[in-house]
Design an enzyme around this catalytic site. Structure first.
Site, mmCIF file in Angstrom:
data_model
loop_
_atom_site.group_PDB
_atom_site.id
_atom_site.type_symbol
_atom_site.label_atom_id
_atom_site.label_comp_id
_atom_site.label_asym_id
_atom_site.label_seq_id
_atom_site.Cartn_x
_atom_site.Cartn_y
_atom_site.Cartn_z
ATOM 1 N N HIS A 61 0.842 -1.213 0.000
ATOM 2 C CA HIS A 61 0.000 0.000 0.000
ATOM 3 C C HIS A 61 0.872 1.256 0.000
ATOM 4 C CE1 HIS A 61 -3.835 2.051 1.883
ATOM 5 N NE2 HIS A 61 -3.199 2.870 1.062
ATOM 6 N N ASN A 95 -4.990 6.401 -6.768
ATOM 7 C CA ASN A 95 -5.558 7.752 -6.561
ATOM 8 C C ASN A 95 -4.605 8.826 -7.059
ATOM 9 O OD1 ASN A 95 -3.797 7.161 -4.403
ATOM 10 N ND2 ASN A 95 -4.816 8.583 -3.031
ATOM 11 N N ASP A 307 0.892 2.448 3.745
ATOM 12 C CA ASP A 307 0.067 3.564 3.273
ATOM 13 C C ASP A 307 0.956 4.814 3.131
ATOM 14 O OD1 ASP A 307 -2.043 5.234 2.557
ATOM 15 O OD2 ASP A 307 -2.827 5.415 4.598
ATOM 16 N N HIS A 311 3.067 13.944 1.383
ATOM 17 C CA HIS A 311 2.605 15.320 1.132
ATOM 18 C C HIS A 311 3.722 16.216 1.635
ATOM 19 C CE1 HIS A 311 -1.534 14.108 0.255
ATOM 20 N NE2 HIS A 311 -1.495 13.323 1.318
ATOM 21 N N GLY A 326 -2.747 12.194 5.061
ATOM 22 C CA GLY A 326 -1.771 11.187 4.651
ATOM 23 C C GLY A 326 -0.417 11.441 5.292
HETATM 24 C C1 NCD Z 1 -3.846 8.696 1.230
HETATM 25 C C2 NCD Z 1 -3.145 9.616 0.225
HETATM 26 O O1 NCD Z 1 -2.663 10.689 0.623
HETATM 27 O O2 NCD Z 1 -3.064 9.255 -0.952
HETATM 28 N N1 NCD Z 1 -4.175 9.461 2.398
HETATM 29 C C3 NCD Z 1 -4.477 8.967 3.625
HETATM 30 O O3 NCD Z 1 -4.880 9.769 4.467
HETATM 31 N N2 NCD Z 1 -4.336 7.706 3.958
HETATM 32 C C4 NCD Z 1 -5.048 8.081 0.594
HETATM 33 C C5 NCD Z 1 -5.606 6.916 1.389
HETATM 34 O O4 NCD Z 1 -4.978 5.830 1.428
HETATM 35 O O5 NCD Z 1 -6.666 7.053 1.956
HETATM 36 ZN ZN ZN Z 2 -6.839 4.689 2.260
#
Ligand code: NCD
Ligand code: ZN
Length: 447
Positions: A61, A95, A307, A311, A326
């Site tokens: 992820h 995304n 994940d 940013h 994120g």
């Molecule tokens: C993720 C992102 O910034 O792409 N952000 C997050 O808060 N986890 C998107 C996601 O996995 O929901």
């Molecule tokens: Zn997510």
């Protein structure tokens, strides 16, 4: 000149769930032999004395931001960040900008990634409200990624007939549905209700446990109806985890992941760090965090992923409503888990399995996740005794910050090898000049 291209001698390697003293011979990017005696007939010999050799970490992820948000991360910086974190394979989320919801867009992304990647990669394919035909056409993908609540980017499925359709197609194609489980209706209602609050604490009031539970319940009911394999991303609450366990016990083909974010932070940290810890789902309470650790130790989770959601710091330092959700994590996750094993929070072997063999098995990735003859020589060499302080300035991600800045960890990545090429060594990336070695880094899937 030796008969092997590479030998890794004298390490302790992770084999069959435990550590053994053995030596690895690599040929054509694959593990050619695992030997009891030291190997001398190789072009390159690395002495791994005192180090552990792990299967390369697989992060199922990540958000590497190609195409469309390369200022946050591009595939070169993402690859380097992965190598720094001991990660040799990533499965990237759709995304992007534009979101990857058509077979053509996937092919365009594929070309961009192929050009730049230093590591192995695969793609999750996005589900939208009306792309069922594209779901049928997408080739060589890890899963269908379904966002039931809105998050970074504009991927969202809020139409029940589209939801139903994607579960049906996934089942027919024997693909897994991977879910971001937060219910959009609940999120929107709460966001309206608390629109005048502006501390990061409000994130929890908007993205509640109920929002997570509602989405999981809905996904489970469709998975049951169509016999679809279902995977729940970044579980954040005690109740969500127990709901998933109940479905597992009832015989549903369901799996779930935990990320370090929810293991190492709870709402008290959010109060201190503000929007830096704004993430979807929201970071919940201490009770939830402890339940996730308990779940991890009692085999309730199927994989650990990051994940990794880069940013820029200036974006994250804005006020609550403006800051994007994120947190980057690919560079710190392995060390966090090694350190946790030193602190007896988790058994080392268990943590490694959850980051290697289990994601490979779950997503049916070919020839990866284990140190075994014939498998790809994706290998992560770690020094379990080495202590270091996590610093933003040491990161390779373009985002260049981590919420773990300043903490001391024991257990560090020493070297990372992708298909037999040494690409990270002694805190540095080694740019591989051999083009051949770079070819064919996209993963294949069984079945
Ligand atoms: C993720 C992102 O910034 O792409 N952000 C997050 O808060 N986890 C998107 C996601 O996995 O929901
Ligand atoms: Zn997510």
């Amino acid at each position: 000149m030796g008969s092997y291209e590479l030998a890794l001698n004298n390490g302790k390697l992770f084999f069959n769930n435990s550590f053994i003293d053995a030596h690895i011979a690599v040929l054509d990017g694959r593990i050619a032999e695992i030997k009891k005696v030291e190997i001398h007939d190789a072009e390159q010999i690395i002495d791994c004395k005192g180090k552990l050799i792990l299967p390369g970490i697989i992060d199922a992820h990540v958000h590497f931001r190609v195409p469309g948000n390369e200022k946050k991360e591009d595939w070169v910086s993402g690859s380097k960040a992965a190598l720094h974190g001991g990660v040799t394979t990533v499965l990237d989320m759709p995304n992007n900008n534009p979101a990857i919801v058509t077979a053509d867009l996937l092919e365009e992304k594929r070309k961009l990634v192929e050009k730049d990647s230093l590591i192995n990669y695969g793609f999750h394919f996005g589900v939208s409200n009306g792309n069922s035909r594209e779901l049928k056409n997408a080739r060589n993908i890890a899963s269908f990624k379904l966002y039931m609540g809105s998050t970074t980017g504009n991927l969202l499925v809020n139409d029940d007939s589209a939801l139903e359709k994607c579960f049906e197609i996934a089942s027919l194609k024997s693909k897994m549905i991977v879910v971001h489980a937060e219910d959009e209706k609940i999120i929107l209602q709460n966001a309206k209700k608390f629109q005048n609050e502006s501390t990061t604490k409000v994130h929890n009031k908007i993205r509640t446990v109920e929002a997570e539970l509602e989405a999981i319940k809905k996904a489970i009911s469709y998975a049951k109806q169509f016999k679809t394999r279902l995977h729940i991303c970044h579980v954040s609450s005690k109740e969500a985890l127990s709901l998933i366990q109940d479905a597992k016990k009832a015989g549903l083909h369901i799996s779930c992941e935990v990320t370090p974010t929810y293991l190492f932070f709870d709402e008290r940290d959010v109060e201190k760090k503000g929007s830096l810890l704004k993430v979807n789902p929201s970071i919940k309470t201490e009770k939830d965090r402890k339940a996730l650790w308990f779940g991890l130790n009692t085999s309730q989770f199927d994989i650990i992923a990051t994940d990794h959601a880069p940013h820029l710091l200036e974006e994250k330092q804005q006020d609550y409503w403006k800051a994007p959700s994120g947190i980057p994590g690919i560079e710190t996750s392995l060390s966090l888990m090694l350190d946790a094993s030193e602190k007896r929070l988790i058994q080392l072997e268990k943590a490694i399995k959850l980051m290697t063999e289990m994601p490979a098995a779950l997503f049916k990735i070919k020839n990866k996740g284990k140190i075994e003859k014939g498998y790809d020589a994706d290998l992560t060499i770690v020094d379990l005794k080495k202590e270091f302080v996590v610093k933003n300035e040491d990161l390779f991600s373009k985002s260049a910050w981590t919420p773990f800045e300043g903490i001391k960890l024991k257990g560090k990545v020493d070297k990372t090898l992708v298909k037999g090429s040494l690409l990270f060594d002694n805190d540095d990336i080694i740019i591989n000049k051999n083009k051949e070695a770079k070819a064919n880094l996209e993963v294949g899937y069984y079945g």
